[in-house]
Design a protein around this motif. Structure first.
Motif, PDB file in Angstrom:
ATOM      1  N   ALA A  68       0.856  -1.188   0.000  1.00 17.11           N
ATOM      2  CA  ALA A  68       0.000   0.000   0.000  1.00 17.11           C
ATOM      3  C   ALA A  68       0.888   1.233   0.000  1.00 17.11           C
ATOM      4  CB  ALA A  68      -0.916   0.008   1.207  1.00 17.11           C
ATOM      5  N   THR A  69       0.523   2.219  -0.800  1.00 16.64           N
ATOM      6  CA  THR A  69       1.254   3.481  -0.853  1.00 16.64           C
ATOM      7  C   THR A  69       0.273   4.636  -0.725  1.00 16.64           C
ATOM      8  OG1 THR A  69       1.088   3.593  -3.280  1.00 16.64           O
ATOM      9  CG2 THR A  69       3.056   2.539  -2.356  1.00 16.64           C
ATOM     10  N   CYS A  70       0.773   5.761  -0.229  1.00 16.32           N
ATOM     11  CA  CYS A  70      -0.040   6.971  -0.201  1.00 16.32           C
ATOM     12  C   CYS A  70       0.799   8.133  -0.699  1.00 16.32           C
ATOM     13  CB  CYS A  70      -0.590   7.244   1.190  1.00 16.32           C
ATOM     14  SG  CYS A  70       0.666   7.547   2.443  1.00 16.32           S
ATOM     15  N   CYS A  71       0.110   9.225  -1.011  1.00 23.21           N
ATOM     16  CA  CYS A  71       0.796  10.282  -1.754  1.00 23.21           C
ATOM     17  C   CYS A  71       0.203  11.647  -1.434  1.00 23.21           C
ATOM     18  CB  CYS A  71       0.676   9.982  -3.249  1.00 23.21           C
ATOM     19  SG  CYS A  71       1.473  11.179  -4.337  1.00 23.21           S
ATOM     20  N   TRP A  72       0.978  12.671  -1.751  1.00 20.59           N
ATOM     21  CA  TRP A  72       0.495  14.037  -1.623  1.00 20.59           C
ATOM     22  C   TRP A  72      -0.534  14.373  -2.702  1.00 20.59           C
ATOM     23  CZ3 TRP A  72       6.094  16.309  -0.910  1.00 20.59           C
ATOM     24  CH2 TRP A  72       6.597  15.853   0.318  1.00 20.59           C
ATOM     25  N   ASP A  73      -0.805  13.433  -3.627  1.00 21.88           N
ATOM     26  CA  ASP A  73      -1.846  13.649  -4.632  1.00 21.88           C
ATOM     27  C   ASP A  73      -3.226  13.241  -4.110  1.00 21.88           C
ATOM     28  OD1 ASP A  73      -1.887  10.874  -4.683  1.00 21.88           O
ATOM     29  OD2 ASP A  73      -1.159  10.688  -6.739  1.00 21.88           O
ATOM     30  N   SER A  81      -7.021  16.107   0.789  1.00 21.51           N
ATOM     31  CA  SER A  81      -5.733  16.758   0.980  1.00 21.51           C
ATOM     32  C   SER A  81      -4.667  15.677   0.987  1.00 21.51           C
ATOM     33  CB  SER A  81      -5.716  17.557   2.288  1.00 21.51           C
ATOM     34  OG  SER A  81      -4.531  18.333   2.389  1.00 21.51           O
ATOM     35  N   SER A  82      -3.413  16.071   1.108  1.00 20.79           N
ATOM     36  CA  SER A  82      -2.313  15.114   1.000  1.00 20.79           C
ATOM     37  C   SER A  82      -2.419  14.023   2.061  1.00 20.79           C
ATOM     38  CB  SER A  82      -0.975  15.846   1.119  1.00 20.79           C
ATOM     39  OG  SER A  82      -0.899  16.546   2.339  1.00 20.79           O
ATOM     40  N   VAL A  83      -2.101  12.783   1.666  1.00 20.15           N
ATOM     41  CA  VAL A  83      -2.141  11.622   2.557  1.00 20.15           C
ATOM     42  C   VAL A  83      -0.715  11.338   3.013  1.00 20.15           C
ATOM     43  CG1 VAL A  83      -2.932   9.260   2.855  1.00 20.15           C
ATOM     44  CG2 VAL A  83      -4.072  10.741   1.190  1.00 20.15           C
ATOM     45  N   HIS A  84      -0.505  11.270   4.325  1.00 17.83           N
ATOM     46  CA  HIS A  84       0.852  11.184   4.862  1.00 17.83           C
ATOM     47  C   HIS A  84       1.238   9.805   5.365  1.00 17.83           C
ATOM     48  CE1 HIS A  84       2.317  15.479   5.126  1.00 17.83           C
ATOM     49  NE2 HIS A  84       1.116  15.601   4.603  1.00 17.83           N
ATOM     50  N   GLN A  85       0.256   8.963   5.696  1.00 19.03           N
ATOM     51  CA  GLN A  85       0.591   7.654   6.252  1.00 19.03           C
ATOM     52  C   GLN A  85      -0.478   6.647   5.864  1.00 19.03           C
ATOM     53  OE1 GLN A  85       3.482   7.148   8.323  1.00 19.03           O
ATOM     54  NE2 GLN A  85       3.044   5.035   7.782  1.00 19.03           N
ATOM     55  N   VAL A  86      -0.048   5.397   5.697  1.00 20.68           N
ATOM     56  CA  VAL A  86      -0.970   4.306   5.392  1.00 20.68           C
ATOM     57  C   VAL A  86      -0.498   3.079   6.162  1.00 20.68           C
ATOM     58  CG1 VAL A  86       0.326   3.571   3.330  1.00 20.68           C
ATOM     59  CG2 VAL A  86      -2.117   3.077   3.501  1.00 20.68           C
ATOM     60  N   ALA A  87      -1.457   2.285   6.667  1.00 24.21           N
ATOM     61  CA  ALA A  87      -1.091   1.133   7.493  1.00 24.21           C
ATOM     62  C   ALA A  87      -2.130   0.028   7.346  1.00 24.21           C
ATOM     63  CB  ALA A  87      -0.983   1.534   8.960  1.00 24.21           C
TER      64      ALA A  87
END
Length: 377
Positions: A233-238, A260-266
């Protein structure tokens, strides 16, 4: 898809090892802990003065680690929400923290361009690991805990020995500066998220890239492996979260909803949910259970293998046609073989279910099409 709303931007999040709690680091320096069954707030960790950039649970789930823009790292008791140690030494913002697999050591890094290793029992600073010449954005322990890898804006991937503090391999990034890093669960590769949106895997023995793909249109802010090691899983400022097949790099799902930008994913420990946090002041919880692989248990097609497959319209059944001339019917939820439909004299080349899912039609190189009643066989 449920979501949790806060008054402040949410910059970091982490599931407890048993999956019963989710901790979230807020922009104002608070850490809120939620019950993962009711999503009510159970306690708040207070002490940091500025944004919580990174948090991590200990392997036992009894402690929580946090890194902040106030230049400190804090170790917390999860039962009492009290601070055990304030780990001081960084001279600038702390952007990333991690627990070692043993739980006896923690690591932190950030804008002062150093990685610091700390003793959990005493709070002592064991080593200051230098070498980077720009901000450090990501760190990760190897599965055996003997190495820690760090990446950042200088475009270098650095490994350090966690027992001696000695520097190890240094690899140059193939795609410029980096924002995130994680060891694969087997420890044979590290996966790196780049500022240009590229995801790249490096062999930990040679340092050579093994595969890469364009994951996002902007920086890959964080990376999380599923418990079964099959997904990334990845997250992004997009504003997006994506789930990838770890072996092939093919996208399995694009999760849109943040504004808004996503900073963390778990990933949750059971792999059925994914949590993401954003500066839009929400934590979003995604159901990824439908991505799980169902392994068909039984003889799938003799020595010749499977030649064709089809799902029933109601998603209850999977039909497979094989080179051994058989049509097999499987329970789509459990993967258990239900029955074998015999009649063709050459391999089965195509299958289709009726709209009602009561029948399946099979075409074969024996020149016939057979219609099978799924109730009677």
């Amino acid at each position: 898809m449920p979501y949790l709303k806060e008054s402040e931007g949410i910059v970091s999040c982490s599931y407890s090892p048993d999956g019963t709690s989710l901790a979230a680091g807020l922009y104002d320096g608070r850490i809120n802990n939620y019950d993962a069954s009711t999503w009510s707030t159970t306690c708040t960790f207070q002490g940091h003065l500025k944004c919580i950039n990174s948090i991590a649970y200990s392997p036992t789930g009894l402690q929580l680690l946090s890194g902040s823009d106030d230049n400190t790292v804090r170790l917390w008791n999860c039962e009492s929400a009290s601070c055990i140690f304030v780990l001081e030494g960084h001279t600038d913002e702390v952007w990333t923290v991690a627990f070692s697999p043993s739980g006896r050591q923690v690591a932190s890094a950030g804008a002062d361009m150093t990685v610091r290793l700390w003793d959990v029992q005493t709070g002592a600073n064991l080593f200051v690991l230098a070498g980077h010449i720009e901000w450090i954005r990501g760190i990760s322990y190897s599965p055996d805990g003997l190495a820690v890898v760090s990446v950042g804006n200088d475009g270098m991937i650095r490994l350090f020995d966690t027992q001696t503090g000695q520097p190890g391999e240094v690899w140059e990034s193939q795609s410029g500066n980096m924002k995130s890093v994680a060891y694969t669960p087997g420890g044979l590769e590290v996966v790196v998220g780049h500022a240009n949106g590229e995801l790249m895997l490096y062999n930990t023995t040679t340092g050579n890239p093994t595969r890469n793909w364009k994951a996002h249109g902007n920086a890959v802010a964080a990376i999380s492996f599923s418990p079964n090691s099959q997904w990334i899983a990845t997250c992004c400022w997009d504003n997006t979260v994506k789930v990838w097949n770890a072996a092939t790099g093919s996208v399995l799902s694009v999760l849109a909803g943040h504004c808004s930008s996503v900073h963390q994913v778990a990933f949750s420990p059971n792999g059925l949910q994914l949590a993401s946090c954003s500066l839009d002041c929400t934590i979003r919880l995604w159901d990824v259970s439908s991505l799980a692989n169902v392994v068909l248990r039984g003889n799938t097609g003799g020595l010749g293998g499977v030649s064709t497959v089809a799902f029933s319209t109601d998603s209850r059944w999977i039909a497979t046609g094989s080179y051994d001339t058989m049509v097999r019917l499987w329970d789509a939820r459990s993967g258990i073989l239900d029955r074998v439909l015999e009649g063709h004299t050459d391999y089965v080349s195509c299958l289709v279910f009726s709209p009602s899912s009561h029948r399946v039609l099979s075409g074969s190189w024996d020149g016939t099409i057979r219609a099978w009643d799924l109730e009677s066989g």
